[in-house]
Design a protein around this motif. Structure first.
Motif, mmCIF file in Angstrom:
data_model
loop_
_atom_site.group_PDB
_atom_site.id
_atom_site.type_symbol
_atom_site.label_atom_id
_atom_site.label_comp_id
_atom_site.label_asym_id
_atom_site.label_seq_id
_atom_site.Cartn_x
_atom_site.Cartn_y
_atom_site.Cartn_z
ATOM 1 N N SER A 62 0.808 -1.219 0.000
ATOM 2 C CA SER A 62 0.000 0.000 0.000
ATOM 3 C C SER A 62 0.848 1.279 0.000
ATOM 4 N N VAL A 63 2.125 1.176 0.368
ATOM 5 C CA VAL A 63 2.976 2.367 0.430
ATOM 6 C C VAL A 63 4.167 2.295 -0.518
ATOM 7 N N LYS A 64 4.378 1.167 -1.132
ATOM 8 C CA LYS A 64 5.537 0.995 -2.005
ATOM 9 C C LYS A 64 5.508 2.013 -3.127
ATOM 10 N N GLY A 65 6.652 2.653 -3.334
ATOM 11 C CA GLY A 65 6.751 3.685 -4.356
ATOM 12 C C GLY A 65 6.415 5.069 -3.872
ATOM 13 N N ARG A 66 5.818 5.169 -2.679
ATOM 14 C CA ARG A 66 5.476 6.477 -2.112
ATOM 15 C C ARG A 66 6.280 6.767 -0.841
ATOM 16 N N PHE A 67 6.566 5.736 -0.067
ATOM 17 C CA PHE A 67 7.286 5.892 1.197
ATOM 18 C C PHE A 67 8.703 5.353 1.051
ATOM 19 N N THR A 68 9.630 5.970 1.789
ATOM 20 C CA THR A 68 11.012 5.510 1.816
ATOM 21 C C THR A 68 11.515 5.460 3.249
ATOM 22 N N ILE A 69 12.002 4.297 3.657
ATOM 23 C CA ILE A 69 12.601 4.160 4.988
ATOM 24 C C ILE A 69 14.110 4.251 4.839
ATOM 25 N N SER A 70 14.743 4.911 5.792
ATOM 26 C CA SER A 70 16.199 5.038 5.774
ATOM 27 C C SER A 70 16.701 5.117 7.211
ATOM 28 N N ARG A 71 18.009 4.978 7.360
ATOM 29 C CA ARG A 71 18.579 5.037 8.704
ATOM 30 C C ARG A 71 19.883 5.808 8.685
#
Length: 122
Positions: A62-71
């Motif tokens: 549902s969020v792939k391509g819109r959200f980005t997780i990083s650290r």
């Protein structure tokens, strides 16, 4: 003890962007799998994204391509960049750690932050 503190939530119009941050302490952050989950009113908590210690990432469809997780291991912080937000993204967003387990399951995450509210208006 392990502490996770989220920030960055707020009210945004549909199509807008927000960046959430989660500051971690009390754990070996660079070795930890970190995840973002969300819970809308009346619904179960659901997986959003996770990042492993090697920075491999995985997203809910549902969020792939819109959200980005990083650290940022130097800052003991994990981020969630949310773009093209939709009203259905409205929820309390939680940061959590599964330590060295790589998982998308709520039950595998041992420590949770207090959550930050994200509200997307139409």
């Amino acid at each position: 003890q392990v502490q996770l503190v989220e920030s960055g939530g707020g009210l945004v119009q549909a199509g807008g962007s927000l960046r959430l941050a989660c500051a971690a302490s009390g754990l070996t952050f660079s070795s930890a799998t970190m995840g973002w989950f969300r819970q809308a009113p009346g619904k179960e908590r659901e997986f959003v994204a996770r990042i492993s210690r090697t920075s491999s990432t995985y997203y809910a469809m549902s969020v792939k391509g819109r959200f980005t997780i990083s650290r940022d291991n130097a800052k003991n912080t994990v981020y969630l960049q949310m773009n093209s937000l939709k009203p259905e993204d409205t929820a309390v967003y939680y940061c959590a750690t599964a330590f060295t387990v790589i998982s998308v399951r709520v039950g595998d995450y041992n420590y949770w932050g207090q959550g930050t509210q994200v509200t997307v208006s139409s």
